[in-house]
Design a protein around this motif. Structure first.
Motif: not given
Length: 108
Positions: A11-14, A37-38, A72-74
Protein backbone atom coordinates in the motif's frame (compact mmCIF):
# COMPACT_ATOMS: atom_id res chain seq x y z
CA UNK A 1 -5.56 14.17 -15.87
CA UNK A 2 -3.00 11.86 -14.38
CA UNK A 3 -3.16 8.07 -14.17
CA UNK A 4 -1.36 6.39 -11.27
CA UNK A 5 -0.89 2.63 -11.06
CA UNK A 6 -0.95 1.38 -7.48
CA UNK A 7 1.74 -1.28 -7.71
CA UNK A 8 2.84 -1.98 -4.13
CA UNK A 9 1.43 -4.84 -2.07
CA UNK A 10 2.39 -2.81 1.01
CA UNK A 11 0.00 0.00 0.00
CA UNK A 12 0.94 3.62 0.45
CA UNK A 13 -0.26 7.14 1.18
CA UNK A 14 -1.09 9.80 -1.40
CA UNK A 15 -2.00 13.41 -0.55
CA UNK A 16 -3.91 15.33 -3.19
CA UNK A 17 -3.02 18.92 -4.07
CA UNK A 18 -5.35 21.81 -3.32
CA UNK A 19 -8.74 21.50 -5.00
CA UNK A 20 -8.65 23.37 -8.32
CA UNK A 21 -11.52 22.92 -10.76
CA UNK A 22 -10.64 20.52 -13.55
CA UNK A 23 -7.94 18.50 -11.77
CA UNK A 24 -8.42 14.79 -12.46
CA UNK A 25 -6.70 11.74 -11.06
CA UNK A 26 -7.24 8.12 -12.01
CA UNK A 27 -5.89 5.49 -9.61
CA UNK A 28 -5.78 1.89 -10.83
CA UNK A 29 -4.81 -1.07 -8.66
CA UNK A 30 -2.04 -3.02 -10.37
CA UNK A 31 -1.02 -5.25 -7.44
CA UNK A 32 -3.53 -6.43 -4.83
CA UNK A 33 -2.60 -4.63 -1.59
CA UNK A 34 -2.00 -6.36 1.74
CA UNK A 35 -1.94 -2.93 3.43
CA UNK A 36 -4.41 -0.14 2.60
CA UNK A 37 -3.70 2.56 0.05
CA UNK A 38 -4.96 5.94 1.29
CA UNK A 39 -5.71 9.01 -0.82
CA UNK A 40 -6.15 12.07 1.37
CA UNK A 41 -7.64 15.43 0.48
CA UNK A 42 -5.60 18.55 1.29
CA UNK A 43 -8.83 20.09 2.64
CA UNK A 44 -11.07 18.26 5.12
CA UNK A 45 -14.61 17.15 4.31
CA UNK A 46 -14.37 17.64 0.55
CA UNK A 47 -14.70 14.10 -0.89
CA UNK A 48 -18.10 13.09 -2.23
CA UNK A 49 -18.91 9.69 -3.68
CA UNK A 50 -19.99 6.08 -3.32
CA UNK A 51 -18.08 3.02 -4.53
CA UNK A 52 -19.72 0.49 -6.86
CA UNK A 53 -18.90 -3.22 -6.53
CA UNK A 54 -19.51 -5.52 -9.49
CA UNK A 55 -20.31 -8.27 -6.99
CA UNK A 56 -23.59 -6.44 -6.42
CA UNK A 57 -23.03 -5.75 -2.73
CA UNK A 58 -24.55 -2.68 -1.11
CA UNK A 59 -21.82 -0.02 -0.91
CA UNK A 60 -23.94 2.75 0.65
CA UNK A 61 -22.14 2.47 4.01
CA UNK A 62 -18.76 2.82 2.27
CA UNK A 63 -19.52 6.19 0.68
CA UNK A 64 -19.56 9.70 2.08
CA UNK A 65 -20.79 13.20 1.27
CA UNK A 66 -18.07 14.93 3.31
CA UNK A 67 -15.07 12.60 3.48
CA UNK A 68 -11.35 13.19 3.95
CA UNK A 69 -9.78 9.91 2.83
CA UNK A 70 -10.33 7.29 0.14
CA UNK A 71 -9.17 3.91 1.45
CA UNK A 72 -8.38 1.20 -1.08
CA UNK A 73 -8.70 -1.77 1.21
CA UNK A 74 -6.05 -4.38 1.91
CA UNK A 75 -6.92 -7.99 1.13
CA UNK A 76 -10.10 -6.84 -0.66
CA UNK A 77 -9.06 -4.58 -3.57
CA UNK A 78 -7.97 -6.45 -6.69
CA UNK A 79 -5.96 -5.64 -9.81
CA UNK A 80 -8.02 -3.48 -12.20
CA UNK A 81 -10.16 -1.94 -9.42
CA UNK A 82 -10.06 1.84 -9.86
CA UNK A 83 -10.83 5.23 -8.34
CA UNK A 84 -11.43 8.37 -10.42
CA UNK A 85 -11.37 11.77 -8.74
CA UNK A 86 -12.27 15.10 -10.29
CA UNK A 87 -12.06 18.48 -8.58
CA UNK A 88 -14.85 21.00 -9.09
CA UNK A 89 -13.12 23.82 -7.20
CA UNK A 90 -14.84 22.98 -3.92
CA UNK A 91 -15.11 19.19 -3.66
CA UNK A 92 -13.47 16.06 -5.03
CA UNK A 93 -16.09 14.02 -6.91
CA UNK A 94 -15.13 10.37 -6.37
CA UNK A 95 -16.10 7.39 -8.52
CA UNK A 96 -14.77 3.98 -7.54
CA UNK A 97 -15.40 0.63 -9.21
CA UNK A 98 -14.16 -2.74 -8.01
CA UNK A 99 -15.02 -6.41 -7.89
CA UNK A 100 -15.51 -7.09 -4.17
CA UNK A 101 -17.88 -5.41 -1.74
CA UNK A 102 -15.83 -3.20 0.59
CA UNK A 103 -12.86 -2.79 -1.77
CA UNK A 104 -12.94 0.97 -1.18
CA UNK A 105 -14.28 3.29 1.51
CA UNK A 106 -14.54 7.06 1.82
CA UNK A 107 -14.07 8.09 5.44
CA UNK A 108 -13.40 11.10 7.62
Amino acid sequence: GLTLYLDAAGGGAIVLPANVAGLRFYFRVKTAPTTDWTITSATADTMIGYPVASSGGDETANGNTAGDVVNIKANTALPSDWVFMEADGTSWQVTAVGKATGFCTITG
